[in-house]
Write an enzyme that holds these catalytic residues in place. Sequence first.
Site, PDB file in Angstrom:
ATOM      1  N   ASP A   1       5.224   8.732   3.915  1.00 26.85           N
ATOM      2  CA  ASP A   1       4.958   8.361   2.532  1.00 26.85           C
ATOM      3  C   ASP A   1       4.140   9.431   1.814  1.00 26.85           C
ATOM      4  OD1 ASP A   1       2.940   7.515   4.396  1.00 26.85           O
ATOM      5  OD2 ASP A   1       1.926   6.451   2.767  1.00 26.85           O
TER       6      ASP A   1
ATOM      7  N   GLU B   1       0.678   5.317   5.338  1.00 24.61           N
ATOM      8  CA  GLU B   1      -0.624   5.936   5.617  1.00 24.61           C
ATOM      9  C   GLU B   1      -1.446   6.092   4.351  1.00 24.61           C
ATOM     10  OE1 GLU B   1      -3.603   9.165   6.109  1.00 24.61           O
ATOM     11  OE2 GLU B   1      -1.898   9.070   4.729  1.00 24.61           O
TER      12      GLU B   1
END
Length: 386
Positions: A80, A142
């Site tokens: 991400d 994350e």
Amino acid sequence: MTAPGLLQMIADLIAAPSVSSVNPAFDQGNLAVVERLESWLQALGFRTERMPLPGRPDKANLIATLGTGPGGLVLAGHTDTVPFDAGRWQQDPFRLTEADGRLYGLGTADMKAFLALAIEAARDLEAGQLKAPLIILATADEESSMAGARALVEAGRPRARHALIGEPTGLRPVRLHKGIMMEAIRLRGRAGHSSDPALGNSALEGMHRVMGALLAWRDELQASHRNPLFAVPSPTLNLGHIHGGDNPNRICAECELHIDLRPLPGMALEALRGELRQRLEAALAGSGLILEITPLFEGTPAMETAATADIVRTAETLSGHAAEAVAFGTEGPYLNQLGMDTVILGPGDIDQAHQADEYLALERIPPTLDLLRALIRRYCLGEAGS
């Protein structure tokens, strides 16, 4: 079928939007990134497993394994990115652009490009060569909730002896970082006309007591906890946001304060939460105010991998730099919870992370590949001198 060339892999990953955010308006899934990684890794002979996140069918971790047996090495990165401000970018954030010796694009430094580099480093391996497995791990969320890393801990996998997370460190190894704890503190009192204090119970005045208790606690934490390896050697506690009341002539019935606490390694989040509640309850004793404390997210533990760990010493030798301590958080403590010795080391620079026109310097690519291949030789091929 085989994996495309390195720059094409980076371009394909950058072209797949995978923003994660605590704001649902910005939050996106990561399956387009996972699908690309999975197809390339399968083409190279890796066994792959998708691990969907609970309640989020559009998000998953990917665990790809080459070889079998105990021990081995994990090369990890998150799929991400943070949100972006398109108006501040001179480049298209979702198109890899090469210019001035740099690769521009959202996720080049932090940290999609590292996943492509890990695959490139493993391109010529065959499972039969490996004495211990190589695992390439791609995680979800994350940048927002650490939900992907927590799901790994809950599942108890992957298992390996050593791990490297390719977060942007400028190719300097990191073995320690602070934790992150963000809490919302809410007080509820009773509204009334400001002309008569007896008609209400001011949550705003109660928050004054809370802030005094927090600042006193901060002083105590900083006096009793110190680690000179960090640029800011003590824990920090920031009072970052406050709101209360609605009009000057009304006694404030509700007030809310948000705080950010960055603990050092060895300071457990749950113990800190317990002490926070105890101190604030004591500060508000007899006030009649109702106290609520809510985590703004679950928090990220501090990380410490022993200076004597083999992967720390090996990363120091290969990089030419002593292992450092940083203030930003990573998935490192979660991999350590799974029984690995984890080092944080990647080709990007933290100054580029979360910035418009994010880039990775092309000159960082060859030394990164050299370092990753040396780690694979040492921990997966059994070449101890690597």
